[in-house]
Enzyme design. Structure first.
Site, PDB file in Angstrom:
ATOM      1  N   CYS A   1       0.843  -1.206   0.000  1.00 30.06           N
ATOM      2  CA  CYS A   1       0.000   0.000   0.000  1.00 30.06           C
ATOM      3  C   CYS A   1       0.874   1.249   0.000  1.00 30.06           C
ATOM      4  O   CYS A   1       0.622   2.203  -0.725  1.00 30.06           O
ATOM      5  CB  CYS A   1      -0.930  -0.015   1.205  1.00 30.06           C
ATOM      6  SG  CYS A   1      -2.091   1.364   1.230  1.00 30.06           S
TER       7      CYS A   1
ATOM      8  N   CYS B   1      -6.377  -3.656   7.422  1.00 25.16           N
ATOM      9  CA  CYS B   1      -7.516  -2.737   7.397  1.00 25.16           C
ATOM     10  C   CYS B   1      -8.695  -3.260   6.586  1.00 25.16           C
ATOM     11  O   CYS B   1      -9.828  -2.917   6.847  1.00 25.16           O
ATOM     12  CB  CYS B   1      -7.088  -1.377   6.885  1.00 25.16           C
ATOM     13  SG  CYS B   1      -6.628  -1.352   5.139  1.00 25.16           S
TER      14      CYS B   1
END
Lengths: 394, 362
Positions: free
Chosen positions: B104, B203
């Site tokens: 990410c 997440c």
């Protein structure tokens, strides 16, 4: 926000007119009575509400007792569709609508499907137009409601409402139209057009946000949506938002008093804007109908570009516009309207809606065009896909 | 004209304070929440991820209002799905243990977001990471250094940043003494996130059940197979290789009478190899996809302190170049749970500099 900004998102909302604000102000702290009260303060508030009702009725050719105030256009849509469906359940369970309606209509129809209703979502042509013939062909014995917008909020296409109204009447089916974008832009007469229910909201024509109304033709079977007190003739409970209702009345009176003059000005600016963009920026296309189109609406797709980036860069240049998709807490999926008129996902993503009001000027149109040339050029320079295409052409 | 900075805001305390610090330093700060992932429909119920939920957007927006900075939500869902979600699923299915935060950072925060920032005319992207970036003019390179608050240091997940990315990145929290100071600043500024708990876990995976997540995504049911020992003797049945990671002892679902550890995953045979205590340690590893920060290319072998997991202690080792993009790491002392798919990150022996790192392949 500085004065130098150019606001061209009038399909989202409009600035309130001074006259509207002035008309509302006394109803916050001077004339504060509850319209349901019998004493003087109450009567005065009631009078203001009823005067406003007359103005709204007059604007669409209805009778005052056919107008019910709501808190928004969305509420009016929800009320019309849900409560007509429920009230006419014994007759049938079929609803006809189109694929390009506002979500206030589409999501309500989807909810009704869960409750056993059958919904036909009619397709539209490449210009976003539904055919009256298709509407007629979709009618069955069980059809209780046709709900089709007067004009589309994204691409501005004006639907053949009068023809649809005539068909609905001929077949004895109730006809609702979401006229949220159309009020003040096209002449509407509910009798001439055979409209049984019509939704509107004040903030699209320089009235207050949180003001709305539903027109219900006398004799139309519909239940109450919000229950409680006896307000709005037992149909919509809750103490009236008097100031907002007053503002709606003032705004609709102003908005419908000069339609031909206004739309002449708007369509001149709009056509200039459309022609300039299509001419000066390659790989662009106009979405919606060239003539059957709201006077202030421009919707253009720019290939090889994301609408989101375009909007942010326009914002930095002081231009407030929107794309098909409303960002932030809403959905970022490509617009259902643009997909329905046959655009590919990636092209639908690169779309821009510019919606004008009388406050805009030709100078602003030039500034918008020049800004778009610069921004689109910049964004395309960053796009590997565009590089390939433009090289291929060279 | 002040320089423009785009800061990625999650709604959490770290990025909020980072935004506040930059504002105070005189930058024109633009807050951006990256819309990465919408969540999933699970059993007809909609589950939001924790990283970019609507409430996170609301929190970030409130902070932006409070600070008086511009704020936007930007859509990065397509990039996230391709570079993080798909990678995550592929890695597990290939018997490796991915680190989605590293992916990410590399592809979203320090690539896609930098591009958007440039589009907005910003000179920098900023994040709420605990790390420092410094320019060393003697070697003409941007350096990545551990944060002053060593317990919070997040350089492990940032080793993949190249010179261009480092030159365009600000990490204002790197100079702070730790989370307490961060929270104090948030409190002082009256930032609404002052008491929000730290985010944990992955997440985009609800309940941290990544095996279920992968199943929902791929539709491939778990394929049970054999637990075997190093000699190939069958010890029992496992539930599917994606459920296991190297060094794992708990949750094997079988009592072996002695502690047994996952020491290898064999995708071809669909086997999970178990070993007794001690065998989960490795003397060396091979790493690939290298990125170096203090220099361009590793020419000769060097000594370094090495981390093989986010939470692992640093271990002394020798780094030996095998090819341009491949190294061998030989530890002074054998290291526990060296796991293919995870990153290995090298630090200078006596200093705070990140030398570089790569992905463990064996």
């Amino acid at each position: 926000m500085s004065n130098s900004r150019i606001y061209v998102d009038n399909s989202a909302t409009t600035p309130m007119k001074k006259e509207v604000l002035t008309s509302m102000l006394p109803y916050f702290s001077e004339i504060y009575g509850n319209p349901s009260s019998v004493y003087a303060e109450g009567r005065e508030a009631r009078k203001a509400v009823e005067l406003s009702r007359e103005k709204v009725a007059k604007a669409i050719g209805a009778q005052p007792n056919e107008i019910f105030f709501t808190g928004s256009g969305t509420e009016a849509d929800n009320w019309a569709i849900r409560m007509v469906a429920r009230a006419n359940k014994a007759k049938g369970n079929h609803i006809i609508t189109t694929a390009v309606e506002h979500h206030a209509v589409l999501h309500t129809c989807q909810e009704l499907e869960k409750d056993g209703f059958e919904v036909t979502y009619l397709p539209v042509d490449e210009f976003g137009m539904v055919s009256a013939e298709a509407v007629e062909n979709a009618i069955k014995d069980t059809t209780v409601l046709i709900t089709i917008m007067t004009a589309n909020n994204e691409i501005g296409t004006i639907m053949p409402i009068k023809e649809i109204g005539a068909i609905a009447k001929q077949h004895g089916v109730i006809f609702h139209t979401d006229a949220v974008q159309a009020i003040g832009m096209i002449d509407i007469d509910v009798n001439d057009m055979n409209i049984d229910l019509l939704s509107l909201t004040g903030h699209k024509f320089h009235g207050p946000k949180g003001s709305g109304a539903l027109y219900v033709r006398k004799g139309t079977k519909i239940g109450s949506f919000i229950t409680g007190g006896a307000q709005e003739r037992n149909k919509r409970a809750g103490t009236e938002n008097v100031a907002s209702i007053v503002g709606l009345g003032t705004a609709i009176e102003l908005a419908t008093s000069n339609i031909s003059e206004k739309t002449a000005k708007l369509s001149k600016m709009r056509d200039y804007l459309i022609n300039e963009i299509l001419e000066k920026i390659p790989y662009t296309r106009l979405n919606g109908h060239r003539t059957q189109r709201l006077a202030g609406n421009t919707n253009i797709s720019f290939e090889f570009i994301e609408g989101e980036s375009l909007l942010l860069m326009l914002d930095m240049k002081g231009i407030s516009a929107s794309s098909g998709s409303a960002c932030t807490s809403g959905s970022l999926d490509p617009s259902h309207v643009l997909l329905a008129i046959g655009l590919k996902h990636e092209i639908a993503h690169g779309s821009l809606r510019i919606s004008l009001s009388e406050d805009n000027t030709m100078e602003e149109m030039d500034y918008i065009v020049n800004s778009l040339i610069e921004i689109v050029g910049k964004l395309r320079a960053m796009s590997p896909l565009y590089e390939k295409v433009s090289k291929g052409n060279a | 004209m002040p320089e423009k900075v785009v800061i990625g805001m999650s709604g959490g305390v770290d990025s909020s304070v980072a935004a506040a610090i930059l504002k105070e330093k005189g930058y024109e700060v633009i807050g951006v929440t990256m819309r990465l992932w919408d969540g999933e429909h699970i059993n007809g119920q909609f589950e939001e991820g924790t990283c970019c939920s609507l409430s996170a957007v609301e929190d970030a927006r409130r902070v932006a209002y409070k600070l008086g900075i511009d704020y936007y939500v930007m859509d990065f869902r397509a990039e996230f799905e391709k570079n993080v979600i798909d990678y995550f699923v592929d890695e597990y299915q290939s018997g490796r243990t991915p680190n989605p935060c590293i992916a990410c950072n590399k592809f979203l925060k320090f690539d896609a977001l930098i591009k958007k920032a440039e589009m907005l005319g910003a000179s920098y992207v900023a994040t709420g990471h605990y790390a420092r970036i410094e320019y060393d003019k003697t070697i003409n390179r941007y350096l990545l250094k551990k944060s002053r608050a060593t317990v919070k240091d997040q350089t492990y997940a940032l080793y993949g940043l190249n010179q261009d990315q480092l030159s365009k990145t600000l990490m204002p929290l790197g100079e702070l003494s730790g989370k307490d100071e961060t929270r104090r600043i948030a409190d002082k500024l009256g930032l609404p996130t002052a008491n929000k708990p730290d985010s944990q876990e992955i997440c985009f995976v609800p309940d941290n059940d990544y095996a279920e997540f992968i199943y929902r995504r791929t539709g491939n049911p778990l394929k049970p197979g054999n637990f075997v020992d190093v000699n190939g003797n069958v010890l029992g049945r496992h539930q599917g290789i994606i459920k296991y990671t190297i060094g794992q002892r708990k949750g094997l679902g079988i009592a072996f009478g002695k502690p047994m550890f996952v020491i290898r995953i064999d995708v071809e045979k669909n086997e999970v190899v178990l070993g007794e205590k001690g065998t989960e340690f490795s003397q060396s590893l091979i790493a690939e996809n290298m990125n170096f920060i203090t220099f361009d290319k590793l020419e000769n072998e060097i000594r370094a302190k090495v981390k093989v997991r986010y939470t692992a202690k640093e271990a002394s080792a020798v780094i030996v170049p095998l090819s341009d993009d491949r190294v061998k790491v030989i530890f002074d002392e054998p290291q526990r749970a060296v796991t293919p798919g995870q990153a290995v990150v090298f630090y200078e022996i006596d200093g705070d500099n990140v030398i570089g790192g790569g992905i463990i392949s064996a």
